[in-house]
Write a protein that holds these residues in place. Structure first.
Motif, mmCIF file in Angstrom:
data_model
loop_
_atom_site.group_PDB
_atom_site.id
_atom_site.type_symbol
_atom_site.label_atom_id
_atom_site.label_comp_id
_atom_site.label_asym_id
_atom_site.label_seq_id
_atom_site.Cartn_x
_atom_site.Cartn_y
_atom_site.Cartn_z
ATOM 1 N N HIS A 273 0.815 -1.228 0.000
ATOM 2 C CA HIS A 273 0.000 0.000 0.000
ATOM 3 C C HIS A 273 0.843 1.271 0.000
ATOM 4 N N PHE A 274 2.078 1.178 -0.478
ATOM 5 C CA PHE A 274 2.955 2.357 -0.533
ATOM 6 C C PHE A 274 2.332 3.443 -1.420
ATOM 7 N N SER A 275 2.457 4.686 -0.970
ATOM 8 C CA SER A 275 1.946 5.831 -1.733
ATOM 9 C C SER A 275 3.023 6.900 -1.858
ATOM 10 N N PRO A 276 3.266 7.431 -3.054
ATOM 11 C CA PRO A 276 4.134 8.614 -3.203
ATOM 12 C C PRO A 276 3.356 9.918 -3.020
ATOM 13 N N ASN A 277 2.245 9.856 -2.305
ATOM 14 C CA ASN A 277 1.396 11.022 -2.019
ATOM 15 C C ASN A 277 0.731 11.567 -3.276
ATOM 16 N N GLY A 278 0.616 10.762 -4.299
ATOM 17 C CA GLY A 278 -0.004 11.260 -5.530
ATOM 18 C C GLY A 278 0.778 12.374 -6.189
ATOM 19 N N ASP A 279 2.087 12.445 -5.874
ATOM 20 C CA ASP A 279 2.910 13.551 -6.403
ATOM 21 C C ASP A 279 3.063 13.455 -7.920
ATOM 22 N N ARG A 280 2.991 14.591 -8.554
ATOM 23 C CA ARG A 280 3.263 14.690 -9.989
ATOM 24 C C ARG A 280 3.782 16.100 -10.243
ATOM 25 N N VAL A 281 4.789 16.201 -11.039
ATOM 26 C CA VAL A 281 5.397 17.502 -11.309
ATOM 27 C C VAL A 281 5.236 17.834 -12.787
ATOM 28 N N SER A 282 4.892 19.069 -13.081
ATOM 29 C CA SER A 282 4.898 19.527 -14.461
ATOM 30 C C SER A 282 5.460 20.945 -14.490
ATOM 31 N N MET A 283 5.512 21.520 -15.685
ATOM 32 C CA MET A 283 6.235 22.778 -15.806
ATOM 33 C C MET A 283 5.569 23.699 -16.815
ATOM 34 N N ALA A 284 5.678 24.979 -16.577
ATOM 35 C CA ALA A 284 5.255 25.975 -17.563
ATOM 36 C C ALA A 284 6.493 26.672 -18.093
ATOM 37 N N LEU A 285 6.603 26.695 -19.412
ATOM 38 C CA LEU A 285 7.651 27.496 -20.055
ATOM 39 C C LEU A 285 6.997 28.820 -20.442
ATOM 40 N N LEU A 286 7.299 29.880 -19.695
ATOM 41 C CA LEU A 286 6.549 31.130 -19.820
ATOM 42 C C LEU A 286 7.117 32.033 -20.912
ATOM 43 N N ASP A 287 6.209 32.790 -21.513
ATOM 44 C CA ASP A 287 6.569 33.806 -22.499
ATOM 45 C C ASP A 287 6.772 35.120 -21.744
ATOM 46 N N GLY A 479 4.184 -3.483 21.917
ATOM 47 C CA GLY A 479 5.373 -2.749 22.338
ATOM 48 C C GLY A 479 6.185 -2.193 21.188
ATOM 49 N N ILE A 480 5.816 -2.506 19.946
ATOM 50 C CA ILE A 480 6.451 -1.856 18.783
ATOM 51 C C ILE A 480 5.436 -0.876 18.201
ATOM 52 N N PHE A 481 5.804 0.382 18.171
ATOM 53 C CA PHE A 481 4.916 1.431 17.668
ATOM 54 C C PHE A 481 5.579 2.093 16.451
ATOM 55 N N VAL A 482 4.814 2.305 15.412
ATOM 56 C CA VAL A 482 5.309 2.948 14.188
ATOM 57 C C VAL A 482 4.676 4.331 14.109
ATOM 58 N N THR A 483 5.501 5.370 14.072
ATOM 59 C CA THR A 483 4.983 6.736 14.188
ATOM 60 C C THR A 483 5.467 7.659 13.070
ATOM 61 N N ASP A 484 5.944 7.109 11.974
ATOM 62 C CA ASP A 484 6.457 7.959 10.892
ATOM 63 C C ASP A 484 5.475 8.010 9.728
ATOM 64 N N ALA A 485 5.960 8.478 8.581
ATOM 65 C CA ALA A 485 5.073 8.643 7.420
ATOM 66 C C ALA A 485 4.529 7.323 6.899
ATOM 67 N N SER A 486 5.188 6.214 7.234
ATOM 68 C CA SER A 486 4.670 4.924 6.773
ATOM 69 C C SER A 486 3.324 4.607 7.399
ATOM 70 N N ALA A 487 2.997 5.232 8.542
ATOM 71 C CA ALA A 487 1.723 4.968 9.220
ATOM 72 C C ALA A 487 0.553 5.709 8.584
ATOM 73 N N VAL A 488 0.821 6.747 7.793
ATOM 74 C CA VAL A 488 -0.242 7.542 7.162
ATOM 75 C C VAL A 488 -0.954 6.662 6.134
ATOM 76 N N PRO A 489 -2.275 6.499 6.226
ATOM 77 C CA PRO A 489 -2.937 5.479 5.401
ATOM 78 C C PRO A 489 -3.046 5.791 3.914
ATOM 79 N N THR A 490 -3.139 7.065 3.542
ATOM 80 C CA THR A 490 -3.388 7.417 2.137
ATOM 81 C C THR A 490 -2.613 8.673 1.771
ATOM 82 N N SER A 491 -2.609 8.962 0.484
ATOM 83 C CA SER A 491 -2.097 10.266 0.053
ATOM 84 C C SER A 491 -2.983 11.365 0.633
ATOM 85 N N LEU A 492 -2.442 12.584 0.703
ATOM 86 C CA LEU A 492 -3.086 13.646 1.487
ATOM 87 C C LEU A 492 -3.538 14.854 0.674
ATOM 88 N N CYS A 493 -3.161 14.941 -0.582
ATOM 89 C CA CYS A 493 -3.502 16.083 -1.445
ATOM 90 C C CYS A 493 -2.792 17.369 -1.031
#
Length: 530
Positions: A273-287, A479-493
């Motif tokens: 269930h790994f998620s890259p947070n729905g990240d996508r990058v694009s670009m504008a080449l401006l005039d 007794g093992i607790f996971v508290t980092d970004a791996s615990a976040v269930p879904t992408s966040l927008c």
């Protein structure tokens, strides 16, 4: 034979997910040691360059099958290298069902129940609202383009002391002015003031059962050479009553996978269930002429934009597409972002057909680099990533100081692709209106690019699809607790750091109430901020 040490608590990782519970448990009186894979640098040691051997000491770029991930590798974790955008996730995120057909997040966690913890983190870091007069120029251009296309656009809250910030644009390489509010400036020194010990260059390999009466787990680590992280210089074991696992979404599942032969089977959701947070990058080449004529902007006499490199990396965002009434996978944010010039060959070359990576077209494109405006889309993905078997040591196969090959396979699903396509279309409509610029995709590398890895050991109510219960405890391994970004269930927008920190605050409060059940005596309410 090396002596086995003992502590009440071993914290693995010193980013948001590790520093926060590490502080609260130390403040409560527990003996705490925090193990960090990367080196420790002070504010004065961060540099203003992108040379090999400077920022490469504290950032890892991990290539996988289908996704490329950048992550922090130092004391303070990704908080040292992040761009400090600090946004609360929209309410609909916590109600997502994805393609499961039922709620993914635990029923006890919603935007309303998390707001208290968001407020606490915003006060401690602290988070600042950027006034328009302090928005760097690229953010203003994005805001003006959105406005002209009929959309709202707002300054992004940032964990930055705006009075100290010089707009040097080297946030990727820490902050030598002490303006960026990383863990180095708040939770970590507070934990040390309460007796916690920080050990850099300690890479945890596995967790096994303890042999000392009264202790539950044995944390096994290697010590790394500060000049070459591929070389170990020693190792050891620390036994603990509680283990806080916060090695990040790229590291936590790997440690647990490697620990299964010692501890017994892991939940099925570990490494899935790994998620890259729905990240996508694009670009504008401006005039440049259109920036002046259509947006009415002029940075200097006769210069409309020509300023890609000026200012803080993230400054403005449009929330117009975060509409809770829209179907899932069709909601996203669009945020102006800076990328360093080392990625300037990634965008498409603007010409139909090859070449894509190199050639005359690419050279022509990069000659106008200062007219680029890059945009980060944060969409709803489908948690498609799956980890393969762990490497013999470490979190991935390290091939140089700052680069490695990971075990993830990430194949974009039709649902995720729909969000990508809609966010591309929205960005194109904004930047191409009346010829303001040309929208280009980042196609030089077919992998999805993300600095926001999530969900590889996620929380939930369904044991079949979540590795943790709603109190961050690993199922089947008390007794093992996971508290980092791996615990976040879904992408966040939105950028996830504030949500990771808020969830860590919430987990810390629950831990303090339950520490006595595991033989750790703490005094709730002893944490103080100044």
């Amino acid at each position: 034979m090396m002596a086995v040490e003992t502590r009440d608590v071993v914290v693995i990782g010193t980013g948001f997910g590790g520093s926060i519970p590490g502080y609260y448990l130390a403040a409560g009186g527990a003996s705490v040691v925090m193990l960090e894979r990367g080196p420790r640098l002070g504010t004065e040691e961060f540099t203003h360059d992108l040379q090999i051997g400077t920022y490469t000491r504290i950032v890892d770029l991990i290539r996988n099958d289908g996704v490329e991930v950048a992550a922090g590798n130092c004391v303070g974790g990704s908080s040292v290298v992040y761009f400090a955008a600090s946004l609360r996730a929209p309410s609909f995120v916590f109600e997502r069902s994805g393609t499961l057909g039922r709620r993914i997040w635990p029923a006890t966690i919603s935007r309303r129940t998390l707001d208290h913890w968001y407020e606490r983190v915003e006060r401690i870091l602290p988070v600042s609202e950027q006034p328009w007069e302090q928005i760097p120029y690229a953010g203003g251009v994005w805001a003006a383009a959105c406005s002209r296309a009929g959309h709202t656009c707002n300054p992004v809250p940032v964990a930055v002391d705006l009075g100290r910030c010089t707009n040097c644009n080297f946030m990727l390489n820490g902050c030598r002015f002490g303006a960026k509010r990383s863990m180095l400036l708040n939770y970590i020194p507070a934990a040390e003031a309460c007796g916690a010990e920080i050990r850099p260059l300690h890479e945890v390999e596995s967790i096994g059962p303890a042999s000392t009466p009264g202790y539950r787990y044995a944390v096994n680590y290697l010590q790394l050479d500060p000049d070459d992280y591929r070389v170990s210089t020693g190792g050891g074991t620390i036994e603990a009553k509680l283990v806080i696992l916060a090695a990040g979404a790229m590291g936590t599942p790997v440690i647990l996978q490697r620990s299964a032969p010692l501890l017994g089977p892991m939940p099925a959701a570990v490494g899935r269930h790994f998620s890259p947070n729905g990240d996508r990058v694009s670009m504008a080449l401006l005039d440049e002429t259109k920036v002046h004529d259509l947006l009415g902007l002029e940075r200097a006499p006769g210069v409309a934009y020509d300023a890609y490199f000026v200012g803080r990396p993230i400054t403005t965002i449009t929330y117009d597409y975060l509409d809770a009434t829209l179907p899932e996978f069709e909601r996203f944010s669009l945020e102006q972002i800076y990328f360093p010039p080392i990625v300037n060959i990634v965008p498409e070359d603007g010409i139909d057909g090859p070449p894509v990576w190199f050639g005359v077209d690419k050279r022509t494109l990069t000659s106008r680099w200062r007219s680029w405006l890059s945009v980060l889309h944060m969409t709803e993905d489908n948690n498609e990533g799956v980890f393969g078997p762990p490497p013999p040591t470490g979190n991935f196969v390290r091939i140089s100081v700052a680069a490695g090959v990971g075990q993830i396979t990430y194949q974009v699903s039709p649902e995720t692709q729909r969000g990508f396509d809609l966010s591309d279309a929205a960005t194109r409509a904004i930047v191409e209106q009346d010829g303001l610029g040309r929208h280009l995709l980042w196609l030089g590398d077919r992998n999805t690019l993300s600095a926001h890895p999530l969900s590889s050991c996620r929380m939930g109510d369904d044991p079949a699809t979540s590795a943790l219960d709603d109190r961050n405890e690993l199922r089947g391994h008390p007794g093992i607790f996971v508290t980092d970004a791996s615990a976040v269930p879904t992408s966040l927008c939105v950028n996830p750091s504030l949500t990771v920190a808020a969830l860590a605050e919430r987990a810390s409060a629950l831990l303090l109430r339950r520490a006595g059940d595991y033989g750790v005596t703490v005094a709730p309410g002893s944490a103080r901020w100044w």
